[in-house]
Design a protein around this motif. Sequence first.
Motif, PDB file in Angstrom:
ATOM      1  N   PHE A 102      61.615  -1.125 -44.232  1.00 51.19           N
ATOM      2  CA  PHE A 102      62.848  -0.496 -44.695  1.00 51.19           C
ATOM      3  C   PHE A 102      63.066  -0.774 -46.179  1.00 51.19           C
ATOM      4  N   HIS A 103      63.506   0.246 -46.883  1.00 44.33           N
ATOM      5  CA  HIS A 103      64.067   0.106 -48.221  1.00 44.33           C
ATOM      6  C   HIS A 103      65.566   0.363 -48.138  1.00 44.33           C
ATOM      7  N   ALA A 104      66.312  -0.445 -48.844  1.00 46.58           N
ATOM      8  CA  ALA A 104      67.761  -0.223 -48.978  1.00 46.58           C
ATOM      9  C   ALA A 104      68.455  -0.158 -47.623  1.00 46.58           C
ATOM     10  N   ALA A 105      68.134  -1.119 -46.766  1.00 45.04           N
ATOM     11  CA  ALA A 105      68.753  -1.173 -45.441  1.00 45.04           C
ATOM     12  C   ALA A 105      70.067  -1.945 -45.528  1.00 45.04           C
ATOM     13  N   VAL A 106      70.991  -1.412 -46.296  1.00 46.35           N
ATOM     14  CA  VAL A 106      72.270  -2.077 -46.535  1.00 46.35           C
ATOM     15  C   VAL A 106      73.002  -2.272 -45.205  1.00 46.35           C
ATOM     16  N   ASP A 107      73.419  -3.504 -44.937  1.00 45.07           N
ATOM     17  CA  ASP A 107      74.201  -3.852 -43.743  1.00 45.07           C
ATOM     18  C   ASP A 107      73.479  -3.532 -42.431  1.00 45.07           C
ATOM     19  N   ALA A 108      72.162  -3.383 -42.451  1.00 46.45           N
ATOM     20  CA  ALA A 108      71.421  -3.134 -41.211  1.00 46.45           C
ATOM     21  C   ALA A 108      71.321  -4.415 -40.399  1.00 46.45           C
ATOM     22  N   TYR A 109      71.264  -4.268 -39.089  1.00 45.07           N
ATOM     23  CA  TYR A 109      71.162  -5.402 -38.161  1.00 45.07           C
ATOM     24  C   TYR A 109      69.911  -5.188 -37.318  1.00 45.07           C
ATOM     25  N   ILE A 110      68.896  -6.014 -37.548  1.00 43.73           N
ATOM     26  CA  ILE A 110      67.586  -5.877 -36.902  1.00 43.73           C
ATOM     27  C   ILE A 110      67.380  -7.102 -36.034  1.00 43.73           C
ATOM     28  N   HIS A 111      67.448  -6.924 -34.725  1.00 42.88           N
ATOM     29  CA  HIS A 111      67.460  -8.112 -33.872  1.00 42.88           C
ATOM     30  C   HIS A 111      66.762  -7.882 -32.530  1.00 42.88           C
ATOM     31  N   ASN A 112      66.256  -8.982 -31.997  1.00 42.89           N
ATOM     32  CA  ASN A 112      65.683  -9.013 -30.651  1.00 42.89           C
ATOM     33  C   ASN A 112      64.551  -8.012 -30.466  1.00 42.89           C
ATOM     34  N   ASN A 113      63.722  -7.856 -31.504  1.00 48.23           N
ATOM     35  CA  ASN A 113      62.521  -7.019 -31.402  1.00 48.23           C
ATOM     36  C   ASN A 113      61.294  -7.896 -31.206  1.00 48.23           C
ATOM     37  N   TRP A 114      60.278  -7.333 -30.582  1.00 46.47           N
ATOM     38  CA  TRP A 114      59.000  -8.016 -30.341  1.00 46.47           C
ATOM     39  C   TRP A 114      57.954  -7.259 -31.154  1.00 46.47           C
ATOM     40  N   ILE A 115      57.428  -7.909 -32.202  1.00 46.82           N
ATOM     41  CA  ILE A 115      56.527  -7.235 -33.136  1.00 46.82           C
ATOM     42  C   ILE A 115      55.264  -8.074 -33.308  1.00 46.82           C
ATOM     43  N   HIS A 116      54.129  -7.484 -32.990  1.00 44.71           N
ATOM     44  CA  HIS A 116      52.868  -8.235 -33.096  1.00 44.71           C
ATOM     45  C   HIS A 116      51.702  -7.282 -33.332  1.00 44.71           C
ATOM     46  N   ASN A 117      50.608  -7.859 -33.787  1.00 42.55           N
ATOM     47  CA  ASN A 117      49.373  -7.142 -34.106  1.00 42.55           C
ATOM     48  C   ASN A 117      49.626  -5.992 -35.083  1.00 42.55           C
ATOM     49  N   SER A 118      50.247  -6.352 -36.173  1.00 47.75           N
ATOM     50  CA  SER A 118      50.432  -5.440 -37.299  1.00 47.75           C
ATOM     51  C   SER A 118      49.909  -6.155 -38.539  1.00 47.75           C
ATOM     52  N   GLN A 119      49.928  -5.476 -39.681  1.00 52.12           N
ATOM     53  CA  GLN A 119      49.638  -6.175 -40.930  1.00 52.12           C
ATOM     54  C   GLN A 119      50.802  -7.095 -41.271  1.00 52.12           C
ATOM     55  N   LEU A 120      51.991  -6.603 -41.070  1.00 51.15           N
ATOM     56  CA  LEU A 120      53.208  -7.295 -41.452  1.00 51.15           C
ATOM     57  C   LEU A 120      54.265  -6.930 -40.419  1.00 51.15           C
ATOM     58  N   ASN A 153      64.185 -12.198 -33.607  1.00 47.86           N
ATOM     59  CA  ASN A 153      62.981 -11.406 -33.386  1.00 47.86           C
ATOM     60  C   ASN A 153      61.805 -12.323 -33.061  1.00 47.86           C
ATOM     61  N   LEU A 154      60.893 -11.839 -32.245  1.00 48.06           N
ATOM     62  CA  LEU A 154      59.658 -12.544 -31.904  1.00 48.06           C
ATOM     63  C   LEU A 154      58.523 -11.888 -32.671  1.00 48.06           C
ATOM     64  N   LEU A 155      57.869 -12.670 -33.560  1.00 54.62           N
ATOM     65  CA  LEU A 155      56.821 -12.127 -34.421  1.00 54.62           C
ATOM     66  C   LEU A 155      55.607 -13.043 -34.375  1.00 54.62           C
ATOM     67  N   TYR A 156      54.444 -12.447 -34.144  1.00 53.74           N
ATOM     68  CA  TYR A 156      53.198 -13.231 -34.145  1.00 53.74           C
ATOM     69  C   TYR A 156      52.001 -12.298 -34.268  1.00 53.74           C
ATOM     70  N   ASP A 157      50.854 -12.874 -34.567  1.00 47.86           N
ATOM     71  CA  ASP A 157      49.595 -12.138 -34.663  1.00 47.86           C
ATOM     72  C   ASP A 157      49.687 -10.992 -35.668  1.00 47.86           C
ATOM     73  N   ASN A 158      50.472 -11.189 -36.722  1.00 52.05           N
ATOM     74  CA  ASN A 158      50.541 -10.229 -37.822  1.00 52.05           C
ATOM     75  C   ASN A 158      49.660 -10.755 -38.942  1.00 52.05           C
ATOM     76  N   THR A 159      48.705  -9.957 -39.385  1.00 52.52           N
ATOM     77  CA  THR A 159      47.594 -10.488 -40.168  1.00 52.52           C
ATOM     78  C   THR A 159      47.974 -10.892 -41.588  1.00 52.52           C
ATOM     79  N   TRP A 160      49.052 -10.362 -42.130  1.00 47.79           N
ATOM     80  CA  TRP A 160      49.477 -10.791 -43.465  1.00 47.79           C
ATOM     81  C   TRP A 160      50.647 -11.753 -43.345  1.00 47.79           C
TER      82      TRP A 160
END
Length: 604
Positions: free
Chosen positions: A365-383, A399-406
Amino acid sequence: MKKYYLFVFSVCCTFMSYARELHVTPQGCDASEGGIDTPLRTINRAAQLALPGDTVTVHAGTYREWVNPLHGGWDAQRRILYRAAEGEKVELKGSEIVQNWKKEKDGIWKAVVPNSFFGESNPFVTPIEGDWFDNQGWVQHTAEVYLNDVSLYERPNRESVVNDTIRSRRDPEGSRLLWYAEVDGENTTIYARFGEADPRKELIEVTVRPTCFYPTREGINYLTIRGFYISQAATQWGAPTAEQVGMVGAHWCKGWIIEDNHIRNSRCNGITLGKQCSTGHNLWSQRRYDGATEYIEVTLNAVRKGWNKDNVGSHIVRRNEISFCEQTGMCGSMGASFSEIYDNHIHDIWVKRQFIGAEIAGIKFHAAVDAYIHNNWIHNSQLGIWMDWMAQGSRVSSNLLYDNTWMDILYEVDHGPFVCDNNVMLSGMAIWDSSNGGAFIHNLIKGKIHTQNETRYTPYMLNHSTEVKGVYGFKVGDTRYMNNILCIYEGDEYGLSSYEGKTDAWDNIVEDNTECHEPKIELEEREDGVYLKLSIDETLAKGKLVDGERLGIVRLSNYAYENPDGSPILVDKDYFGQERSKDTPLCGPFEEISSQPIRLWRKL
């Protein structure tokens, strides 16, 4: 005047009493009325008829079309709902089937398709291009070829299809599922290798449409998209300085709800909450200025174009599974402002890795003013999550984040206040911080933390607003680290060491963190969810409750840490939403630590 108001009231009441349910089935007819006994055949026909308050119910089947809604809802209560019928599998695809395969002498297969097959735009001649995109020295196209829903690798020539083996994040042992196309004035000729499969006996699909659900008009507000399987669109690279067209995309709109969908196999982006075209379209590629100056210009253009809370953003994106997209699972320049993104499972992003660029992540996201990003499961990405420019007022939480290569989370040239709390970050690099005024609270940080000063000038905003307050050159710092678990392993940049000794940087506030040396952290995916086993020798510190008063005022914007409604931030709940001790909350994302594995994500 009284008669006028009575007339308007009467029209509204009449409209509300006639809100309809339109039905769509593959056996329907687009000349029908759309009733349960007279269904339509295409979703897009229903999208031309649906009015505020209507529901479009789509029944089981595969729909190969671009849904381009004509109308939006009036407000959050009178929206237009597009839904898959309860208990039925509805597939919306940007592809068509190709069956006329013939085997060549050298073991590859050939199919000749008339150019008219692709309609207005042929993805086999449309190059992937845009600001901050790198094609790695050869022209790659928005087209894809699929064998039983698995995409093949594009190659630069026919000889490569015969000879090459491609190794990637997706196929570390190597793949010979390859294609190349030649296009003349009448036909598109596709050469492909399908491994041991006979394409005459398998499902072979090629992308035809640039999107699956995207309004060409701006301001189509208050739509809900629920319960679809959406796949196989020839999406274009989505730079922040360009119109961003995803497989599903809100085009400079407000108030969409995108929920409970399965979104996969996009050439570039799964969901886009992006800007429109007239504010600038790939300006940096024209090389008039440097990239930062171009994006400042685009930002000011967007403000003049009506980028504010009344017109754009305030979307809800929840409970979607997004996978196998080669740029992002979800991206948005300015259009994600004031939005809530939660309970999404985003995985296998940029796994073929045929091109590179500066816009690749699970969420970017660019310019995500007042955004609420929560309780996501993100893995096997670059970032995992990339918050770029103007993340002021945003909160990234639980958020649960793992196995992201960068890395797991990147804050790039943002000015606070912004909050990052209760996250579980288990990749090799947890945080890249090239911003100021952030607050990192109650996180489990296994990987490294990198900091970097910047030379770019970027905007900061009026409080809870898209209006630019000023533009500042850059200093890292004025950052808060409170009540985190910081894992320390052998090597550089573990813990907060990268903040130490920075020249030309602002001081930070560091309080009540626990450093754990060589902790044993195990993650296991089971049938019912993802489990964490955490073995820590140290006794976890008990900190103090973190609230707006303790966090204070950020140096640059001179604002406090607040919720979007202006109330002070209070981090009084843990990763699971459990109440924290008001006096001595435990460091890290969990208020209670057990010797037994902890389920972090429940598979549905």
